[in-house]
Design a protein around this motif. Structure first.
Motif, PDB file in Angstrom:
ATOM      1  N   GLU A 148    -102.257  71.516 -31.635  1.00 39.87           N
ATOM      2  CA  GLU A 148    -101.054  70.931 -32.431  1.00 39.87           C
ATOM      3  C   GLU A 148     -99.772  71.316 -31.955  1.00 39.87           C
ATOM      4  O   GLU A 148     -98.715  70.658 -31.789  1.00 39.87           O
ATOM      5  N   THR A 149     -99.726  72.690 -31.713  1.00 33.40           N
ATOM      6  CA  THR A 149     -98.332  73.461 -31.258  1.00 33.40           C
ATOM      7  C   THR A 149     -98.215  72.956 -29.823  1.00 33.40           C
ATOM      8  O   THR A 149     -98.892  73.602 -28.965  1.00 33.40           O
ATOM      9  N   LYS A 150     -97.060  72.418 -29.637  1.00 29.83           N
ATOM     10  CA  LYS A 150     -96.760  71.967 -28.150  1.00 29.83           C
ATOM     11  C   LYS A 150     -96.318  73.197 -27.407  1.00 29.83           C
ATOM     12  O   LYS A 150     -95.262  73.982 -27.936  1.00 29.83           O
ATOM     13  N   ILE A 151     -96.638  73.371 -26.179  1.00 32.58           N
ATOM     14  CA  ILE A 151     -96.102  74.558 -25.409  1.00 32.58           C
ATOM     15  C   ILE A 151     -95.750  73.891 -24.096  1.00 32.58           C
ATOM     16  O   ILE A 151     -95.870  74.554 -23.103  1.00 32.58           O
ATOM     17  N   GLY A 152     -94.640  73.023 -24.080  1.00 31.75           N
ATOM     18  CA  GLY A 152     -93.873  72.501 -23.045  1.00 31.75           C
ATOM     19  C   GLY A 152     -93.133  73.565 -22.380  1.00 31.75           C
ATOM     20  O   GLY A 152     -93.022  73.456 -21.118  1.00 31.75           O
ATOM     21  N   ASP A 153     -92.686  74.558 -23.017  1.00 33.34           N
ATOM     22  CA  ASP A 153     -91.843  75.645 -22.334  1.00 33.34           C
ATOM     23  C   ASP A 153     -92.663  76.435 -21.368  1.00 33.34           C
ATOM     24  O   ASP A 153     -92.242  77.025 -20.357  1.00 33.34           O
ATOM     25  N   ILE A 154     -94.161  76.497 -21.786  1.00 33.64           N
ATOM     26  CA  ILE A 154     -94.921  77.435 -20.977  1.00 33.64           C
ATOM     27  C   ILE A 154     -95.339  76.385 -19.546  1.00 33.64           C
ATOM     28  O   ILE A 154     -95.450  76.962 -18.668  1.00 33.64           O
ATOM     29  N   ILE A 155     -95.650  75.258 -20.038  1.00 37.02           N
ATOM     30  CA  ILE A 155     -95.797  74.090 -19.136  1.00 37.02           C
ATOM     31  C   ILE A 155     -94.762  74.162 -17.990  1.00 37.02           C
ATOM     32  O   ILE A 155     -94.994  73.995 -16.765  1.00 37.02           O
ATOM     33  N   ASN A 156     -93.471  74.193 -18.372  1.00 37.58           N
ATOM     34  CA  ASN A 156     -92.437  73.928 -17.424  1.00 37.58           C
ATOM     35  C   ASN A 156     -92.294  75.224 -16.480  1.00 37.58           C
ATOM     36  O   ASN A 156     -91.724  75.238 -15.588  1.00 37.58           O
ATOM     37  N   THR A 157     -93.026  76.273 -16.930  1.00 41.63           N
ATOM     38  CA  THR A 157     -92.803  77.557 -15.977  1.00 41.63           C
ATOM     39  C   THR A 157     -93.888  77.410 -14.612  1.00 41.63           C
ATOM     40  O   THR A 157     -93.922  78.243 -13.517  1.00 41.63           O
ATOM     41  N   GLY A 158     -94.734  76.257 -14.695  1.00 44.55           N
ATOM     42  CA  GLY A 158     -95.898  76.284 -13.754  1.00 44.55           C
ATOM     43  C   GLY A 158     -95.416  74.998 -12.880  1.00 44.55           C
ATOM     44  O   GLY A 158     -94.469  74.329 -12.815  1.00 44.55           O
ATOM     45  N   THR A 159     -96.423  74.593 -12.226  1.00 44.20           N
ATOM     46  CA  THR A 159     -96.506  73.502 -11.266  1.00 44.20           C
ATOM     47  C   THR A 159     -97.097  72.317 -12.057  1.00 44.20           C
ATOM     48  O   THR A 159     -98.444  72.436 -12.270  1.00 44.20           O
ATOM     49  N   ILE A 160     -96.448  71.058 -12.158  1.00 46.74           N
ATOM     50  CA  ILE A 160     -97.014  70.062 -12.954  1.00 46.74           C
ATOM     51  C   ILE A 160     -97.999  69.302 -12.049  1.00 46.74           C
ATOM     52  O   ILE A 160     -97.874  68.757 -11.001  1.00 46.74           O
ATOM     53  N   ILE A 161     -99.391  69.057 -12.462  1.00 49.35           N
ATOM     54  CA  ILE A 161    -100.314  68.422 -11.879  1.00 49.35           C
ATOM     55  C   ILE A 161    -100.683  66.953 -12.552  1.00 49.35           C
ATOM     56  O   ILE A 161    -100.774  66.094 -11.680  1.00 49.35           O
ATOM     57  N   ASP A 162    -100.791  67.016 -13.895  1.00 49.53           N
ATOM     58  CA  ASP A 162    -100.989  65.641 -14.590  1.00 49.53           C
ATOM     59  C   ASP A 162    -102.370  65.032 -14.041  1.00 49.53           C
ATOM     60  O   ASP A 162    -102.424  64.090 -13.707  1.00 49.53           O
ATOM     61  N   ALA A 163    -103.652  65.672 -13.798  1.00 52.00           N
ATOM     62  CA  ALA A 163    -104.698  65.104 -13.226  1.00 52.00           C
ATOM     63  C   ALA A 163    -105.919  65.170 -14.309  1.00 52.00           C
ATOM     64  O   ALA A 163    -105.765  65.967 -15.328  1.00 52.00           O
ATOM     65  N   GLU A 164    -106.853  64.287 -14.010  1.00 49.01           N
ATOM     66  CA  GLU A 164    -108.003  64.433 -14.948  1.00 49.01           C
ATOM     67  C   GLU A 164    -108.909  65.526 -14.667  1.00 49.01           C
ATOM     68  O   GLU A 164    -108.730  66.312 -13.827  1.00 49.01           O
ATOM     69  N   VAL A 165    -109.527  66.155 -15.889  1.00 49.04           N
ATOM     70  CA  VAL A 165    -110.159  67.431 -15.799  1.00 49.04           C
ATOM     71  C   VAL A 165    -111.444  67.352 -15.078  1.00 49.04           C
ATOM     72  O   VAL A 165    -112.317  66.304 -15.456  1.00 49.04           O
ATOM     73  N   SER A 166    -111.562  68.100 -14.107  1.00 51.54           N
ATOM     74  CA  SER A 166    -112.740  68.011 -13.179  1.00 51.54           C
ATOM     75  C   SER A 166    -113.011  69.542 -13.014  1.00 51.54           C
ATOM     76  O   SER A 166    -112.239  70.407 -12.912  1.00 51.54           O
ATOM     77  N   ARG A 167    -114.385  69.994 -12.962  1.00 49.20           N
ATOM     78  CA  ARG A 167    -114.759  71.336 -12.422  1.00 49.20           C
ATOM     79  C   ARG A 167    -114.252  71.669 -10.841  1.00 49.20           C
ATOM     80  O   ARG A 167    -113.932  72.617 -10.762  1.00 49.20           O
TER      81      ARG A 167
END
Length: 280
Positions: A148-167
């Motif tokens: 529920e708590t959005k962690i966009g500030d942490i997401i912005n420190t990395g590299t955006i991928i935005d892909a489907e989850v796969s092993r």
């Protein structure tokens, strides 16, 4: 005997004067104090609260016994201490406000996209398979499941991928010496949102000394949000989970799948439920 009768008479008079509004008022205040205590239990804030109560009692006693110098010192200490507590415990205050914000006010806001049960179960399966594949190879990994708590500030420190989850994707990210292996993967709305994200480290003194930076980062982010952190140890291959500032180590594969399904239940599409569920 007269004193006892006077006491009971006075007590009954007070009871008779209590109105429904008074009961509601007292109940609300008691509930608020109960929730505050439960929220700060077993945290640094609990110790500070005990210290504040001690200072308040000492201040009142110093005034009663006319210890003017001590009373002056204690009053000024409380005034300065109040501001200092706000600064020192800013993370706890933030977490408390976030906890309030995600309780009963979510109907004011637009919810995140619904996830079908099939998609949800597939995501859990892929994550669990990736975790224990990395475990067998003793490859360190850190996966953050946003709730529920959005962690966009942490997401912005990395590299955006935005892909489907796969092993395959998760395993490939954490292979040593690859560009994105150092840091955390964040999963949001059943997608790998970002990789190589930086996390806040916990300052807890209760963690075992054999836990490294990866585990401390996992606990740290779970202290400032309601996320679930999944960790694979590079040294032992053990798979652990961190939630609400606590870490649970060496989780078996079957148990991990059960924990994730229980804590990450998909949101039900209300319209679909009305069409195909209870009113069908």
């Amino acid at each position: 005997m007269l004193d006892i009768n006077s006491f009971f008479s006075g007590f009954l008079d007070i009871i008779n004067k209590v109105t429904v509004n008074d009961i509601i008022d007292i109940s609300i205040v008691a509930y608020i104090f109960y929730k505050i205590f439960m929220f700060i239990k077993d945290t640094r804030a609990e110790q500070v609260l005990k210290g504040i109560i001690f200072l308040l009692v000492a201040t009142q006693l110093s005034e009663t016994f006319k210890l003017h110098t001590l009373h002056w010192l204690l009053v000024n200490a409380l005034e300065i201490g109040f501001l200092a507590a706000i600064i020192i415990f800013q993370p706890e205050l933030r977490a408390g406000l976030e906890h309030i914000g995600r309780t009963r006010f979510k109907f004011f806001l637009k919810g995140s996209p619904n996830t079908s049960e099939e998609t949800f179960n597939k995501m859990i399966e892929e994550i669990v398979e990736a975790l224990y594949s990395l475990s067998r190879q003793k490859i360190g990994a850190l996966i953050i499941m946003e709730r529920e708590t959005k962690i966009g500030d942490i997401i912005n420190t990395g590299t955006i991928i935005d892909a489907e989850v796969s092993r395959q994707l998760l395993i490939n990210i954490f292979i040593p010496n690859t560009p994105l292996h150092d840091g955390a993967v964040v999963i949001r709305d059943s997608k790998v949102k970002a990789a190589a994200c930086f996390l806040p480290l916990t300052e807890s003194k209760d963690l075992s000394k054999d836990l490294g930076t990866r585990h401390r980062a996992a606990v740290g982010v779970s202290e400032v949000s309601d996320c679930i952190s999944l960790i694979v140890s590079e040294e032992t291959g053990d798979v652990s989970i961190a939630k609400a500032g606590k870490i649970y180590r060496n989780i078996p594969k079957e148990r991990m799948e059960s924990i994730l399904k229980k804590n990450l239940k998909p949101k039900v599409d209300e319209k679909s439920f009305l069409r195909g569920g209870i009113f069908k």
